[in-house]
Design an enzyme around this catalytic site. Sequence first.
Site, PDB file in Angstrom:
ATOM      1  N   HIS A  85     -68.977  84.365 -31.486  1.00  0.00           N
ATOM      2  CA  HIS A  85     -69.744  84.952 -32.579  1.00  0.00           C
ATOM      3  C   HIS A  85     -69.085  86.197 -33.189  1.00  0.00           C
ATOM      4  O   HIS A  85     -69.121  86.392 -34.401  1.00  0.00           O
ATOM      5  CB  HIS A  85     -71.139  85.290 -32.052  1.00  0.00           C
ATOM      6  CG  HIS A  85     -72.130  85.585 -33.119  1.00  0.00           C
ATOM      7  ND1 HIS A  85     -72.364  84.722 -34.171  1.00  0.00           N
ATOM      8  CD2 HIS A  85     -72.964  86.637 -33.303  1.00  0.00           C
ATOM      9  CE1 HIS A  85     -73.292  85.245 -34.950  1.00  0.00           C
ATOM     10  NE2 HIS A  85     -73.674  86.404 -34.450  1.00  0.00           N
ATOM     11  N   SER A  96     -73.485  87.302 -39.136  1.00  0.00           N
ATOM     12  CA  SER A  96     -74.657  86.990 -38.352  1.00  0.00           C
ATOM     13  C   SER A  96     -75.924  87.204 -39.193  1.00  0.00           C
ATOM     14  O   SER A  96     -76.038  86.605 -40.264  1.00  0.00           O
ATOM     15  CB  SER A  96     -74.649  87.870 -37.107  1.00  0.00           C
ATOM     16  OG  SER A  96     -75.573  87.432 -36.180  1.00  0.00           O
ATOM     17  N   ASP A 113     -68.791  79.686 -31.302  1.00  0.00           N
ATOM     18  CA  ASP A 113     -69.999  80.512 -31.431  1.00  0.00           C
ATOM     19  C   ASP A 113     -71.221  79.735 -30.928  1.00  0.00           C
ATOM     20  O   ASP A 113     -71.541  78.674 -31.444  1.00  0.00           O
ATOM     21  CB  ASP A 113     -70.166  80.871 -32.918  1.00  0.00           C
ATOM     22  CG  ASP A 113     -71.268  81.868 -33.176  1.00  0.00           C
ATOM     23  OD1 ASP A 113     -72.118  82.077 -32.287  1.00  0.00           O
ATOM     24  OD2 ASP A 113     -71.289  82.434 -34.285  1.00  0.00           O
TER      25      ASP A 113
END
Length: 824
Positions: free
Chosen positions: A800, A677, A768
């Site tokens: 995610h 991320s 995601d």
Amino acid sequence: MASVVFAAAPRLHGLRLGERLFPPKFPTTSAPTRFFPKSIVCQISSSSSAMQVSEVVSEKEIPLGMEPTMLDEYASQAKLLQEFTKIPSVDKAWIFKSDSANTSRAMFSMSQANLLANKRRKFVLSSHISKPSKRTVDFQWSPFPTEMTGVSTIVPSPSGSKLLVVRNAENDSPTKLEIWGLSQLEKEIHIPQSVHGTLYIDGWFEGISWNHEENLIAYVAEEPPLPRPVFNDLGYKKEGSSEKDCDSWKGQGDWEEEWGETYSKKRNPSLFVVNIASGEVRAVEGISRTLSVGQVIWSPSSSNGCLNYLVFVGWSSENNLQKTPRKLGIKYCYNRPCALYAICNPYQERHVDTLDGNIVENSASPIKLTDDLSSAFFPRFSPDGKYLVFLSAKSAVDSGVHSATNSLHKIEWPADGLLQQCANIADVVPVVMCPEDSCFPGLYCSGFLSDPWLSDGSTMILSSYWRSMQVILSVNVLSCKVSRISPQDSSYSWNVLALDGDNVVAVSSSPIDPPKINYGYHVSEQSSTWTWVDVSTPFLMSSNKVGSLLSEHKFSILKIPVSNPSNDLSNGGKLPFEAIFISSKDGASNLTVTILHGGPHSVSLTSYSKSLAFLSSLGYNLLIVNYRGSLGFGEEALQSLPGKAGSQDVQDVLTALDYVIDKGLVDASKVAVLGGSHGGFLTTHLIGQAPDRFVVAAARNPVCNISLMVGTTDIPDWCYVEACGTEGKNYFTESPSAEYLTLFYEMSPISHISKVKTPILFLMGAQDLRVPVSNGLQYARTLRERGVEVKVIVFPEDVHGIERPQSDFESFLNIGVWFKKHCK
Ligand SMILES: *[C@@H]1O[C@H](CO)[C@@H](O)[C@H](O)[C@H]1NC(C)=O
Ligand SMILES: *[C@@H]1O[C@H](CO)[C@@H](O)[C@H](O)[C@H]1NC(C)=O
Ligand SMILES: *[C@@H]1O[C@H](CO)[C@@H](O)[C@H](O)[C@H]1NC(C)=O
């Protein structure tokens, strides 16, 4: 973004190594290597028959993406990873008072990855707690845990004499609520989909509350599906149709916004109350459909006994403060405006009066309790019912960052139950801007116990991030005094599980010590120091192998001064940040993996993480950097990052690396980088901005091109705030101008891609919604085009976090092997 990417990684269970360990569920983009030998002859000796079995494995039988030279490495790492996956996690605990003094009973809800089923197995383990003297405690565990098959959640009643078991519907079946007594099932209530969808059992909207009489339960569930148009061969069917009608079909109707990442199909969490005796379920009336509700609790009974309130949190789907008429993603996002509401007597019949011939419905509408605050959640009543205490993330809402320092507040609750629209809100713990060295850095809470109170009725026990640790705090809501009650001299992370009267049951762990249960108590009424004892637990036995693997490792928390602090920084923004360093038994000569959390406003804690412990057991040193912007260091340090993402955070990581190199802790020529991320944003920035410093990299759902992300993510506001700073909140629009797209591009890793030469592994979840897979794929394809070595694994069903057991297993196995391959 915004996840504590590794801290809460699920623990895994074993898997046998077969010929098709990695069935190609989804074509990965890596082609089989050309120079691959036509066949490998494996000799497997079978001890029982003493017969040699030769097996010829042809090229097409080698699973996709596996390299022949690394097969043994895969096999041995997979075996090792199994050892780490067996450790269960302790998720929740409840303590029940016994009749006899000095004893109580505890129930621990635990879970363990079930790789074959690709789910987590949930089970309950019970214990009898006795305190024969002030200074001793003894836990007698039940001989075996009991699995809770098909159970979504359990909620004991306040007196501890009943247990609600929720079994959420799968597909079209009804939701089942079971009420258990001490030895048998007392009632089973089936609720069809036409009444409501599944109950919210985790996340922001979770809320299940027994009333004090234990005859009603309030909860949050997804509203029933809205009617959809029906068509048949004559066209539109005005009359609608029964489910069984096979000559017609349902259209879609209007598209409705959802709450984003991990909240797909979550549109309108709504309030319901079930009457246990009659089994009747009623939707609570008077709440607008534009309000998503959660975290419901019953108020204490009023002195006149006839006014009962439900207190709940409401999020407007119009997100009014964020100037967009849509729901924005809410997972990891504390910056969504929300308020506390109260609604009176939710289960009473509405009176219908006839006045002058008009029908007037006496329907209550909810009272907004926290009009003056942009954020209020986690409501808890003090035991005497005088105060309603709650947490606020107003600094996140007001600045626009997805998470920031919390504050704690209270409202006086009227004894007569007659509520005013605008309650007087008092501060209990304010936002800490710039903490003094080693002092309380402010509150950073991810949840409260359902009953967090000590017997004085004014002291709350809660867990909070404190720099790179999680600690247990006591907060007196009358005197506003905050004390750290978990051991001051420990670098472990501590999390409160439940209270046993005035004693605390907690879990402690470190990067190299799997979780264990601790029991904390006050030695005397006068002393403010707490004593903690280790509780021996049967489930620690299974982790002996892991324990011995990690026993030769060491960990420490490093304080790293900011290099070249710029003049525009606040005092808090110039304070040292931290990194957790885990050294392997082989020391500095081995590969060092730089680990970067997501967010950016999240933190890597010193708590045990299966994935990171696995990487250390492979012989790697780990440098886990809590760059400025992380939670737990005060508000000014956190707010120093927005507007400087991709520069200040990148510089902090390089500063941390220089620090350990200068101290001789790591070999500068053997450094890897890994992050997901925002941590993937940093990973790809680092291999672009400092291409000579990293020999290998791995990125999980990385942000690589913010100008692509802004149009595809569930949180486009994030792009503006992290790229432009707090003012970004005001510039945010659904259709960014070319100027902003250029700025986003320039701040992104993709703008440095021409310098990249580090081999990099991508792990991505196709579902995601936060950082859609297009971000990583575009970057990976560009690298391939430029001749950089790239490996890509896409998990078709993952979101995610890539947390599903099989995906998590395959991810970290591949990270381990990829690093081994490139650190020779
Ligand atoms: C309970 O504990 C107190 C002191 O903590 C002790 O004096 C008392 O004897 C204990 N009672 C029982 C039944 O064990
Ligand atoms: C770590 O270093 C030692 C000695 O330098 C070596 O024997 C060992 O194989 C290395 N381990 C890894 C994982 O590189
Ligand atoms: C980054 O994203 C933008 C918007 O989609 C796109 O126009 C641009 O080509 C991307 N950059 C690169 C280098 O791929």
